[in-house]
Design a protein around this motif. Structure first.
Motif, PDB file in Angstrom:
ATOM      1  N   GLU A 193       0.829  -1.200   0.000  1.00 52.27           N
ATOM      2  CA  GLU A 193       0.000   0.000   0.000  1.00 52.27           C
ATOM      3  C   GLU A 193       0.871   1.260   0.000  1.00 52.27           C
ATOM      4  O   GLU A 193       0.580   2.237  -0.704  1.00 52.27           O
ATOM      5  N   SER A 194       1.948   1.233   0.762  1.00 50.06           N
ATOM      6  CA  SER A 194       2.825   2.402   0.824  1.00 50.06           C
ATOM      7  C   SER A 194       3.601   2.587  -0.469  1.00 50.06           C
ATOM      8  O   SER A 194       3.849   3.712  -0.904  1.00 50.06           O
ATOM      9  N   GLU A 200       1.591   7.192  -6.443  1.00 48.40           N
ATOM     10  CA  GLU A 200       0.233   7.564  -6.856  1.00 48.40           C
ATOM     11  C   GLU A 200      -0.345   8.738  -6.082  1.00 48.40           C
ATOM     12  O   GLU A 200      -1.336   9.330  -6.519  1.00 48.40           O
ATOM     13  N   ARG A 201       0.271   9.110  -4.975  1.00 53.43           N
ATOM     14  CA  ARG A 201      -0.250  10.211  -4.160  1.00 53.43           C
ATOM     15  C   ARG A 201       0.622  11.451  -4.319  1.00 53.43           C
ATOM     16  O   ARG A 201       1.792  11.365  -4.681  1.00 53.43           O
ATOM     17  N   GLY A 218       2.742  13.989   3.494  1.00 54.59           N
ATOM     18  CA  GLY A 218       1.618  13.358   2.822  1.00 54.59           C
ATOM     19  C   GLY A 218       1.257  12.069   3.521  1.00 54.59           C
ATOM     20  O   GLY A 218       1.403  11.945   4.742  1.00 54.59           O
ATOM     21  N   GLU A 219       0.803  11.082   2.744  1.00 60.64           N
ATOM     22  CA  GLU A 219       0.424   9.802   3.318  1.00 60.64           C
ATOM     23  C   GLU A 219       1.627   9.127   3.966  1.00 60.64           C
ATOM     24  O   GLU A 219       2.727   9.119   3.402  1.00 60.64           O
ATOM     25  N   THR A 220       1.428   8.590   5.165  1.00 58.42           N
ATOM     26  CA  THR A 220       2.509   7.917   5.878  1.00 58.42           C
ATOM     27  C   THR A 220       2.911   6.639   5.155  1.00 58.42           C
ATOM     28  O   THR A 220       2.073   5.819   4.777  1.00 58.42           O
ATOM     29  N   ALA A 294       7.341   6.400 -11.355  1.00 63.22           N
ATOM     30  CA  ALA A 294       8.438   5.439 -11.490  1.00 63.22           C
ATOM     31  C   ALA A 294       8.783   5.227 -12.957  1.00 63.22           C
ATOM     32  O   ALA A 294       7.896   5.071 -13.806  1.00 63.22           O
ATOM     33  N   VAL A 295      10.081   5.242 -13.265  1.00 59.95           N
ATOM     34  CA  VAL A 295      10.579   4.903 -14.603  1.00 59.95           C
ATOM     35  C   VAL A 295      11.694   3.879 -14.440  1.00 59.95           C
ATOM     36  O   VAL A 295      12.321   3.799 -13.378  1.00 59.95           O
ATOM     37  N   ASP A 296      11.942   3.100 -15.496  1.00 60.78           N
ATOM     38  CA  ASP A 296      13.018   2.113 -15.390  1.00 60.78           C
ATOM     39  C   ASP A 296      14.354   2.764 -15.737  1.00 60.78           C
ATOM     40  O   ASP A 296      14.412   3.903 -16.214  1.00 60.78           O
TER      41      ASP A 296
END
Length: 319
Positions: A193-194, A200-201, A218-220, A294-296
């Protein structure tokens, strides 16, 4: 000579930084926004390694005792010469005895002021850049203060006032930036989830950002238990060096390491900001938002090459 009347929030002498010093625990230092720094130098006819002034946010005021050509790039700010507003990303004539002031900021976070001939301070380990943490480079290894005086170097060629970078090549400053990262070996230690939240956040820049790092709110983000029951080490006990642009997690919040950071331990490194987007990150200020994508590694290398080509195109387009 130029004389600092008001250094503003934080003004330092910077250039492109020190290459190859991280192995000696010496950070690269140098301009946070490398693109803006290079264009400022190109506008006044300097080579890419000339030293400039980097100012954070607003407030810098200086005077000069000699005629010179200057350019201000980076953040969207008012540039005033003796109270008269002038454009950024443009070569300006600064007569002897006049006052240059960086005024109201509308977007971005860091401005770069280049003088024809560059800022003439001693070269330390191949660079004039100021590293505030170690006290190396620039003027005594520190931020500038009121009444400081700096010598302008010998200009290599004359340039015309009004030279500018075309609008189409100037960065678009935004209060919400997409920052691309290559996820690292530590990313698997975040719970699923993190890990999704990381990419995504949106996260807000905390007000304590400096040249070492910028913390995000932001989100923990939670760290999962290791899959190997015999692996009792905490994430900060895994001996991994942090590269420039590393995204680390400590206390549930992500932090991006910038040009005055050194390799270290004490946090979980989950990824690295790609080289071109470090310039974007340099122009984010609280409470602006960032969103990681994210990119490779292959994409990151391609984007770095494309960015290098773009910088060369921008320098050639100055007219």
């Amino acid at each position: 000579m130029i004389t600092i009347v008001d250094p503003g929030v934080r003004t330092t002498v910077q250039d492109l930084g020190r290459a190859g010093t991280m192995a000696m625990a010496m950070p690269p230092a140098g301009a946070l926004d490398q693109f803006a720094n290079r264009i400022a130098n190109a506008l006044v006819g300097n080579g890419p390694k000339a030293a400039t002034l980097e100012t954070a946010l607003t407030g810098l005021t200086l005077t000069t005792d000699t005629d010179c050509t200057v350019a201000v790039t980076g953040a969207d700010v008012d540039v005033l010469v003796d109270g008269v507003t002038h454009p950024t990303w443009t070569a300006l004539w600064l007569p002897a005895g006049s006052e240059l002031r960086i005024g109201e900021i509308r977007g971005g976070a860091h401005s770069y002021i280049a003088f024809a001939g560059g800022i003439d301070v001693p070269v330390v380990m191949g660079s004039r850049a100021t590293d505030l943490r170690s006290g190396v480079g620039g003027l005594g290894g520190r931020a500038l203060r009121s009444k400081d005086m700096l010598r302008i170097g010998q200009r290599t060629r004359a340039v015309e006032e009004g030279r500018h970078l075309p609008m189409r090549l100037r960065p678009a400053l935004s209060a919400s930036e997409e920052i691309r990262v290559v996820l690292g070996v530590g990313a698997h230690r975040l719970n699923p989830e993190s890990l999704r939240a990381l990419t995504e956040r949106e996260f807000r820049l905390a007000p304590d950002a400096d040249r070492v790092s910028c913390s995000l709110v932001g989100e923990t983000l939670e760290i999962a238990e290791p899959e190997d029951p015999e692996d009792t080490r905490r994430p900060d006990e895994v001996p991994l060096a942090f590269p420039l642009g590393a995204v680390t997690v400590t206390g549930g919040a992500p932090t991006c390491l910038l040009r005055d950071a050194v390799p270290g331990r004490g946090a979980l490194a989950v990824g690295t900001v790609i080289t071109p987007d470090l310039d974007l990150l340099a122009q984010v200020k609280a409470p602006d938002e960032v969103r990681f994508t994210a990119v490779d590694i292959d994409s990151a290398l391609r984007l770095r090459t494309e960015h290098s080509d773009f910088v060369r195109t921008a320098i050639r387009a100055i007219a």
